[in-house]
Design an enzyme around this catalytic site. Sequence first.
Site, PDB file in Angstrom:
ATOM      1  N   HIS A 179      -1.567  31.246   7.355  1.00  0.00           N
ATOM      2  CA  HIS A 179      -0.926  31.016   6.099  1.00  0.00           C
ATOM      3  C   HIS A 179      -0.049  30.077   5.644  1.00  0.00           C
ATOM      4  CE1 HIS A 179      -2.523  35.176   4.511  1.00  0.00           C
ATOM      5  NE2 HIS A 179      -3.444  34.274   4.344  1.00  0.00           N
ATOM      6  N   GLU A 407     -26.211  22.173  16.953  1.00  0.00           N
ATOM      7  CA  GLU A 407     -25.012  22.612  17.758  1.00  0.00           C
ATOM      8  C   GLU A 407     -25.142  22.534  19.314  1.00  0.00           C
ATOM      9  OE1 GLU A 407     -22.286  24.959  14.908  1.00  0.00           O
ATOM     10  OE2 GLU A 407     -24.097  26.081  15.219  1.00  0.00           O
ATOM     11  N   ASP A 431     -19.193  22.447  17.612  1.00  0.00           N
ATOM     12  CA  ASP A 431     -19.727  22.793  18.736  1.00  0.00           C
ATOM     13  C   ASP A 431     -20.814  21.883  19.647  1.00  0.00           C
ATOM     14  OD1 ASP A 431     -19.182  25.866  18.746  1.00  0.00           O
ATOM     15  OD2 ASP A 431     -20.056  25.872  16.878  1.00  0.00           O
ATOM     16  N   CYS A 478     -21.924  17.907   9.726  1.00  0.00           N
ATOM     17  CA  CYS A 478     -20.842  18.902   9.052  1.00  0.00           C
ATOM     18  C   CYS A 478     -19.706  19.267   9.987  1.00  0.00           C
ATOM     19  CB  CYS A 478     -21.610  20.341   8.689  1.00  0.00           C
ATOM     20  SG  CYS A 478     -22.413  21.069   9.998  1.00  0.00           S
TER      21      CYS A 478
HETATM   22  C1  PEP Z   1     -19.515  22.962  14.003  1.00  0.00           C
HETATM   23  O1  PEP Z   1     -19.846  23.649  14.882  1.00  0.00           O
HETATM   24  O2  PEP Z   1     -19.492  21.581  13.836  1.00  0.00           O
HETATM   25  C2  PEP Z   1     -19.520  23.621  12.629  1.00  0.00           C
HETATM   26  C3  PEP Z   1     -19.352  23.020  11.725  1.00  0.00           C
HETATM   27  O3  PEP Z   1     -19.415  25.145  12.823  1.00  0.00           O
HETATM   28  P1  PEP Z   1     -18.038  25.833  13.137  1.00  0.00           P
HETATM   29  O4  PEP Z   1     -17.034  24.984  13.285  1.00  0.00           O
HETATM   30  O5  PEP Z   1     -17.925  27.080  11.588  1.00  0.00           O
HETATM   31  O6  PEP Z   1     -18.583  26.418  14.198  1.00  0.00           O
HETATM   32 MG    MG Z   2     -20.401  25.874  14.933  1.00  0.00          MG
END
Ligand code: PEP
Ligand code: MG
Length: 523
Positions: A179, A407, A431, A478
């Site tokens: 937080h 991933e 990941d 992502c």
């Molecule tokens: C990732 O693994 O790149 C991802 C976007 O998912 P998370 O970070 O939620 O595991």
């Molecule tokens: Mg991930």
Amino acid sequence: MRRIKCLPASPGIAIGKAFLISLKDFSFSLKEKGEEAIFLLEKGKNILRENLQLDSEKVGKKEEGDIFLSHILLLEDPEIWGKVKEKIEEGKSLGEALNEVEDEVVSLFESLNDERFRSRADDIKDIMRRVKEAMIGNELFIPEGSIIISEEILPSHIVELEKWKPKGFISAAGSPFSHSAILARAKGIPMLTSCQGITEIVGNDETLILDGEKAEAIIEPSNRLQKIYLEKEALRRKEEKEAIAQRHLPAITIDGKRIMVYANVGSTKEIEEAKEMGADGIGIFRTEFLLFQGEDALRKESHLKVYRMAGEILYPQPVHIRLFDIGADKPFQFLNLPDELNPALGLRGIRLLLKKRELLYPQLEAIKEAHKEYPNISIILPMVSFPEEVKEIKEMVGEIPVGIMVETPACALSLSKMAKFCDFFSIGTNDLLQYTLAVDRAGKDVSELYNPAHPSLWRLMKITIREAKRYGKEIGVCGEIAGEREFIPRLIKMGVEHLSVSPRFVPIVKKIIRSLNPSDAKG
Ligand code: PEP
Ligand code: MG
């Protein structure tokens, strides 16, 4: 001059003098016992309740203000305060009772494996500190413009210490999910966490550079370096201002290529923020926050209202709802999952959902229903390694577009097998890097090895992008690297069609893309 590697909690650069605070600065004795102790405790809680209300109003914005409202809820928690009273009734002093209950509750939170839960321990410490302070009265005096350093930075530090106009915060422990980090970001105060040993290495009044971009603290920097950093910060602020002013414009490269800039979100509040920041859609909607409701997360209705809201806010832009990614770094105790020797390689993400269908079905049903009203909603699957996993979900959802988070190396290397069951891909580099390098993404002792520039990650991404294009499927990224300036040109040059980043980075990522001519970039 000395550099310490930390974790970035709030961006920006600060140059200033160190001011060390310690939770021990507030050395409370509180020797009262029995009825006197109970009376004093109630008085302290009443004062704090009013202060929290004021803090919440002072902060103003909804989410940040809610942090202090959630502290009021902790202040009313019958279990916590019931335990304190029990201990007083057993004959303990007020100070002892409070310290013991704090230790018990904090260690309970810290025993949970999820970083986000662990950081809730800070909230308990904060409440306990402030109740004691309210009973005794204590005040720190800090020179204006200091960089405040502490073993831990608690949420109330950020608000209380604001009056001293700190330039930044650095904590030896703590997490970017805490937080305190959320508040520092909201207030635009740079902050670093997990700067191991900083309280021993830095002395009061020593000059420091806090680099929120490289996530490092530089102690006693040369004058030349200070000047470089001052110029850098002035530029950064100017660029950020310009980016925000143009956030609703599309991200088109100089040679005319449109790149979609989506947002990664993990709460309903962040969906609104994504819209406000000019996101072209939601690249991943992390749904694990719904599990905070416990058993309720197994009811379709709890999902449905949230998905409808996301679909409506972003309509007609895409919203990729990620199925629960439970396991490994995201465990949930109430689910009573089996203990595993290697949880990151065990029942995680889609594997777990296909085994525990009571978790999968409510979520799928809610997505199906929400999709009827908001066809911009689609599904994205976490931790896929086998084409059968995708096939099975696709058969369950019919027309709803299904995406895959790439991933695992297995997924990256078998895209041709996956492609016929899915509609788009998004490379989850957080990941993918962990599984490619065999380096724990959250492991403190191996954090130096977790290097997104490693060629093996880029080779896998190259194969993934090539294959996705061969099968005519949209391909994006992502993971965190999608928001990093040094990697964006290379990703675009490689043919990535969307980048999905945290909402607050959307404007700057769009601006960076607009300045690119991919044919010039290193591929
Ligand atoms: C990732 O693994 O790149 C991802 C976007 O998912 P998370 O970070 O939620 O595991
Ligand atoms: Mg991930």
